[in-house]
Each structure stands twice: as C-alpha cells, then as structure tokens.
Design a protein around this motif. Structure first.
Motif, PDB file in Angstrom:
ATOM      1  N   ILE A 250       0.578  -1.115  -0.177  1.00 50.02           N
ATOM      2  CA  ILE A 250       0.196  -0.265  -0.003  1.00 50.02           C
ATOM      3  C   ILE A 250       0.960   0.995  -0.132  1.00 50.02           C
ATOM      4  O   ILE A 250       0.575   2.402  -0.627  1.00 50.02           O
ATOM      5  N   HIS A 251       1.601   0.617   0.565  1.00 46.45           N
ATOM      6  CA  HIS A 251       2.706   2.787   1.043  1.00 46.45           C
ATOM      7  C   HIS A 251       3.329   2.720  -0.227  1.00 46.45           C
ATOM      8  O   HIS A 251       3.684   4.033  -0.908  1.00 46.45           O
ATOM      9  N   LEU A 252       4.557   1.476  -1.153  1.00 45.85           N
ATOM     10  CA  LEU A 252       4.936   1.806  -2.923  1.00 45.85           C
ATOM     11  C   LEU A 252       3.759   2.762  -3.337  1.00 45.85           C
ATOM     12  O   LEU A 252       3.690   2.716  -4.017  1.00 45.85           O
ATOM     13  N   VAL A 253       2.241   1.507  -3.499  1.00 46.48           N
ATOM     14  CA  VAL A 253       1.827   2.912  -4.257  1.00 46.48           C
ATOM     15  C   VAL A 253       1.375   3.989  -4.298  1.00 46.48           C
ATOM     16  O   VAL A 253       1.426   4.963  -4.710  1.00 46.48           O
ATOM     17  N   GLU A 254       0.590   4.072  -2.674  1.00 46.11           N
ATOM     18  CA  GLU A 254       0.687   6.075  -2.596  1.00 46.11           C
ATOM     19  C   GLU A 254       2.153   6.862  -2.510  1.00 46.11           C
ATOM     20  O   GLU A 254       2.164   7.866  -3.420  1.00 46.11           O
ATOM     21  N   ASP A 255       3.267   6.119  -2.195  1.00 49.30           N
ATOM     22  CA  ASP A 255       4.261   6.696  -2.645  1.00 49.30           C
ATOM     23  C   ASP A 255       4.966   7.065  -4.385  1.00 49.30           C
ATOM     24  O   ASP A 255       5.874   7.841  -4.206  1.00 49.30           O
ATOM     25  N   GLY A 256       4.071   6.383  -5.154  1.00 45.58           N
ATOM     26  CA  GLY A 256       4.450   6.341  -6.447  1.00 45.58           C
ATOM     27  C   GLY A 256       5.227   5.569  -6.880  1.00 45.58           C
ATOM     28  O   GLY A 256       5.750   5.056  -8.283  1.00 45.58           O
ATOM     29  N   GLU A 257       5.782   4.165  -6.635  1.00 44.67           N
ATOM     30  CA  GLU A 257       6.907   3.622  -6.720  1.00 44.67           C
ATOM     31  C   GLU A 257       5.535   2.522  -8.439  1.00 44.67           C
ATOM     32  O   GLU A 257       4.240   2.452  -8.398  1.00 44.67           O
ATOM     33  N   LYS A 258       6.882   2.298  -9.547  1.00 52.62           N
ATOM     34  CA  LYS A 258       6.091   2.151  -9.960  1.00 52.62           C
ATOM     35  C   LYS A 258       6.021   0.208 -10.398  1.00 52.62           C
ATOM     36  O   LYS A 258       6.326  -0.611  -9.371  1.00 52.62           O
ATOM     37  N   LEU A 259       4.956  -0.056 -11.128  1.00 56.67           N
ATOM     38  CA  LEU A 259       3.965  -0.932 -10.662  1.00 56.67           C
ATOM     39  C   LEU A 259       5.575  -2.642 -10.778  1.00 56.67           C
ATOM     40  O   LEU A 259       5.142  -3.215 -10.338  1.00 56.67           O
ATOM     41  N   HIS A 260       6.137  -2.683 -11.942  1.00 52.79           N
ATOM     42  CA  HIS A 260       7.248  -3.383 -12.518  1.00 52.79           C
ATOM     43  C   HIS A 260       7.950  -3.275 -11.168  1.00 52.79           C
ATOM     44  O   HIS A 260       8.515  -4.832 -11.183  1.00 52.79           O
ATOM     45  N   ASN A 261       8.580  -2.640 -10.152  1.00 51.01           N
ATOM     46  CA  ASN A 261       9.425  -3.063  -9.627  1.00 51.01           C
ATOM     47  C   ASN A 261       8.528  -3.267  -8.951  1.00 51.01           C
ATOM     48  O   ASN A 261       9.309  -3.939  -7.111  1.00 51.01           O
ATOM     49  N   LEU A 271       1.332  -8.515 -14.344  1.00 50.33           N
ATOM     50  CA  LEU A 271       0.498  -6.965 -13.441  1.00 50.33           C
ATOM     51  C   LEU A 271      -0.571  -7.920 -13.254  1.00 50.33           C
ATOM     52  O   LEU A 271      -1.408  -7.023 -11.992  1.00 50.33           O
ATOM     53  N   ALA A 272      -2.080  -8.543 -13.775  1.00 47.47           N
ATOM     54  CA  ALA A 272      -2.980  -8.803 -13.523  1.00 47.47           C
ATOM     55  C   ALA A 272      -2.671  -9.080 -11.690  1.00 47.47           C
ATOM     56  O   ALA A 272      -3.980  -9.450 -11.507  1.00 47.47           O
ATOM     57  N   GLU A 273      -1.570 -10.481 -11.706  1.00 49.38           N
ATOM     58  CA  GLU A 273      -1.809 -11.224 -10.195  1.00 49.38           C
ATOM     59  C   GLU A 273      -1.373  -9.800  -9.160  1.00 49.38           C
ATOM     60  O   GLU A 273      -2.256  -9.991  -8.294  1.00 49.38           O
ATOM     61  N   LEU A 274      -0.646  -8.418  -9.280  1.00 48.43           N
ATOM     62  CA  LEU A 274      -0.678  -7.530  -8.855  1.00 48.43           C
ATOM     63  C   LEU A 274      -2.120  -7.033  -8.640  1.00 48.43           C
ATOM     64  O   LEU A 274      -2.177  -6.744  -7.489  1.00 48.43           O
ATOM     65  N   ILE A 284      -7.687   0.591  -6.001  1.00 43.06           N
ATOM     66  CA  ILE A 284      -8.003   0.739  -7.969  1.00 43.06           C
ATOM     67  C   ILE A 284      -7.276   2.313  -8.730  1.00 43.06           C
ATOM     68  O   ILE A 284      -7.146   2.508  -8.025  1.00 43.06           O
ATOM     69  N   LEU A 285      -6.090   1.134  -9.019  1.00 40.24           N
ATOM     70  CA  LEU A 285      -5.662   1.529 -10.148  1.00 40.24           C
ATOM     71  C   LEU A 285      -5.855   1.925 -11.716  1.00 40.24           C
ATOM     72  O   LEU A 285      -6.884   0.877 -11.850  1.00 40.24           O
ATOM     73  N   GLY A 286      -5.180   3.356 -12.281  1.00 44.55           N
ATOM     74  CA  GLY A 286      -6.208   3.490 -13.404  1.00 44.55           C
ATOM     75  C   GLY A 286      -6.467   4.420 -12.987  1.00 44.55           C
ATOM     76  O   GLY A 286      -6.251   5.547 -13.214  1.00 44.55           O
ATOM     77  N   ASP A 287      -7.245   5.109 -14.498  1.00 44.38           N
ATOM     78  CA  ASP A 287      -7.601   6.871 -14.862  1.00 44.38           C
ATOM     79  C   ASP A 287      -8.958   6.609 -13.266  1.00 44.38           C
ATOM     80  O   ASP A 287      -9.684   6.224 -13.209  1.00 44.38           O
ATOM     81  N   GLU A 288      -8.300   8.536 -12.605  1.00 43.35           N
ATOM     82  CA  GLU A 288      -8.844   8.559 -12.129  1.00 43.35           C
ATOM     83  C   GLU A 288     -10.625   9.000 -12.892  1.00 43.35           C
ATOM     84  O   GLU A 288     -10.379   9.415 -14.050  1.00 43.35           O
ATOM     85  N   ILE A 289     -10.660   8.697 -11.719  1.00 40.45           N
ATOM     86  CA  ILE A 289     -12.526   8.522 -11.859  1.00 40.45           C
ATOM     87  C   ILE A 289     -12.998  10.092 -11.562  1.00 40.45           C
ATOM     88  O   ILE A 289     -13.658  10.176  -9.871  1.00 40.45           O
ATOM     89  N   LYS A 290     -13.844  10.751 -12.233  1.00 42.79           N
ATOM     90  CA  LYS A 290     -14.671  12.212 -12.042  1.00 42.79           C
ATOM     91  C   LYS A 290     -16.491  11.463 -12.326  1.00 42.79           C
ATOM     92  O   LYS A 290     -16.667  11.779 -13.608  1.00 42.79           O
ATOM     93  N   PHE A 291     -17.379  11.469 -11.407  1.00 43.95           N
ATOM     94  CA  PHE A 291     -18.452  11.388 -12.120  1.00 43.95           C
ATOM     95  C   PHE A 291     -19.392  13.041 -11.673  1.00 43.95           C
ATOM     96  O   PHE A 291     -18.542  13.755 -10.794  1.00 43.95           O
ATOM     97  N   LYS A 292     -19.967  13.255 -12.590  1.00 44.24           N
ATOM     98  CA  LYS A 292     -20.505  14.238 -12.972  1.00 44.24           C
ATOM     99  C   LYS A 292     -22.220  14.150 -11.867  1.00 44.24           C
ATOM    100  O   LYS A 292     -22.841  13.822 -12.902  1.00 44.24           O
ATOM    101  N   SER A 293     -22.370  14.689 -10.796  1.00 48.45           N
ATOM    102  CA  SER A 293     -23.724  14.016 -10.239  1.00 48.45           C
ATOM    103  C   SER A 293     -24.464  15.177 -10.150  1.00 48.45           C
ATOM    104  O   SER A 293     -24.219  16.433  -9.853  1.00 48.45           O
ATOM    105  N   ARG A 294     -26.092  15.312 -10.001  1.00 47.28           N
ATOM    106  CA  ARG A 294     -26.357  16.549  -9.889  1.00 47.28           C
ATOM    107  C   ARG A 294     -26.862  16.547  -8.581  1.00 47.28           C
ATOM    108  O   ARG A 294     -26.942  15.940  -8.033  1.00 47.28           O
ATOM    109  N   SER A 295     -27.158  17.859  -7.813  1.00 50.96           N
ATOM    110  CA  SER A 295     -27.173  18.032  -6.502  1.00 50.96           C
ATOM    111  C   SER A 295     -28.887  18.119  -6.073  1.00 50.96           C
ATOM    112  O   SER A 295     -30.206  18.339  -7.362  1.00 50.96           O
TER     113      SER A 295
END
Length: 296
Positions: A250-261, A271-274, A284-295
C-alpha cells in the motif's frame, strides 16, 4: 480402506513437510474413525462411494460446526489420498469418486493492511516492548517475505549485500522456484546494523535465542509473540504479521512506485496478479474517475 489410508500416510510421512503431514494424518484418521463408527471400514478402497464420503463431510459439518473452508479441506485430504492410488497403484481404483463431490463456496476475507495510525502505534510498541519481533516485522515489511514459510527459514548466506538481493530457495518459495528479492537503501541499513558477518554463513537469521544460530525459530514462534501486542493495542484478528507485507505494498503505491518494481518485491507472476492482490486491499489503479452528479 483403512489399511489403504495407513499405507498412504506411511508414504506421505516421507514426502511431506512435518506440519503438512500432521494435517493430512489428523484429517484422514478422523475419516477412518467415521468409517469404523458407521461399520463400513471393511469396504475395499474401490467400494467406497461418493455417498460415503459426502455423508461423512456433511454429518461432521452439522455436528462439529465446520465452516465451508474446513469442509473443503477434508474433501481435499480424501481426494489426495484416493488420487495417490489412482496415479501410483495398479488394480486399486478406476476413478476418484471424491473428485466429483461439489465443494461449497468459500468467501475470501481479503488481505488486510494496517491503517497508518495503527501502524505507527504498533511500530512504537514493538520497538519498546519486543525489539526482536520489531526487527522480524521490519524484515517482513521491507522484503515482503512470508513470515513462517520464508523469513523464518532465511539463512545469512541467502543475503547477498554485494548484489543487494535476498535469495528465496525453491523449497521455501510459494512458486517452488528460486526467487530473488531486491534490497533497497532503507532495508540495507537495517541489515548492516545486524552485523551478520560475525556469524556462520549457514546460520539462520531468526531463532528463538535472538541471534543467528544453526536452528531456526519454530513455526508460529513469532506469531505467538505478536498476539499479546495485538491485544494490548486492540488490533483485530484480521490483521496479522502478514499485514506488514500488505502495508508495504500500500505504501509503495501511495508513494508512486512503478508497478513493475512492486512486482519484483511481491514476486507476482504478472501485472494482473498484482492488480488483483492490490484490489483485495481496496487499491483501485487506473484512470481517475470523476462523476458528474446532479445535486438533489
């Protein structure tokens, strides 16, 4: 049937690790006891039916309160026993009837890392109350080695400070192949402070005496030392010594370490196993998800 169980256990005693053998011995002897109680111990191995095995596991599930995982473990032990005779003995059985019995679903709890507050408190507590367990825990964190199956069996000669890698022999690794773990700068400092070059190269790093010796600590030794500390901090049962490995990832991911490392450290095959491993811990890794929700 009972003589066949005894014959298989004699073989298993020479081919399995002691603790693994003990598990098979206990489960198959309980099955043998059931056959005796039901008066069907006289049956030949080729006369044991799927019903006989199914009735055993279902009755014990009810009477002894087995969970699905335990139920499946007993089926697996019987299945392995029968498969041994199919694979290695002529004229005993033509099919493995246990293989056809449906296994109930087991729900995986997932890997549990420490949250950052508990992690810091735990390290302080370990450092103050049990420095040796603190050292063992830091080794789990930096190496991501399995505590009992790998780290407990680490020898001084397995640590190569020149190449900055730790060797995990094939007999200890989960994949049953020789593997190597990188040593980063922080981890290198910790190892250097231990002055391991003062000891015999074949000594085990972690023992019951607190210093390298020819005999490793027994299985569950460090786990037993960890339990009272967990209780004193109110840490739940889902968090174990393994959690140091999960927290490191978790700490490695939070610190931005490359997945192959990270893969080099965790020794996942792909990579799929990791990704699946990290997903179990809520990453959850991947593109940041931004929803547009109505108030509303």
């Amino acid at each position: 049937m009972c003589r066949c169980i005894d014959e298989y256990l004699e073989f298993a005693k020479t081919s399995l690790k002691t603790n693994t053998y003990k598990v098979y011995e206990d489960r198959l002897n309980i099955f043998k006891g059931y056959l005796l109680d039901e008066g069907i111990d006289h049956k030949r191995i080729d006369q044991i039916s799927k019903d006989n095995i199914f009735n055993f596991v279902t009755s014990y599930k009810v009477n002894r309160g087995w969970e699905n995982k335990t139920y499946n473990h007993y089926l697996q032990a019987i299945n392995t026993f029968l498969q041994f005779f199919m694979d290695n003995k002529d004229g005993y059985i033509a099919e493995n009837v246990c293989a056809k019995i449906k296994r109930p679903e087991v729900y995986k709890k997932g890997n549990t890392p420490f949250n950052n507050v508990i992690f810091r408190d735990l390290l302080d507590c370990l450092k103050d109350q049990d420095p040796y367990l603190y050292q063992f825990s830091r080794f789990i964190y930096y190496s991501c080695m399995r505590p009992d199956a790998e780290l407990r069996l680490l020898r001084i000669c397995d640590i190569d400070l020149y190449r900055r890698v730790i060797l995990v022999p094939s007999e200890n690794s989960k994949k049953k192949k020789t593997q190597y773990i990188p040593i980063d700068d922080e981890f290198l400092e910790i190892i250097m402070e231990m002055n391991l070059d003062w000891f015999n190269k074949t000594d085990y790093v972690f023992t019951t005496s607190g210093m390298p010796e020819p005999k490793p600590a027994y299985e569950s030794y460090f786990r037993k030392r960890f339990i009272p500390l967990k209780k004193s901090l109110g840490i739940n049962n889902g968090e174990t010594l393994y959690s140091f490995k999960h927290t490191r990832c978790i700490h490695l991911v939070e610190d931005g370490e490359k997945l192959h490392n990270i893969i080099k450290l965790t020794r996942h095959k792909t990579l799929a196993e990791l990704m699946d491993y990290l997903k179990d811990m809520g990453v959850i890794l991947g593109d940041e998800i931004k929803f547009k929700s109505r108030s509303i």
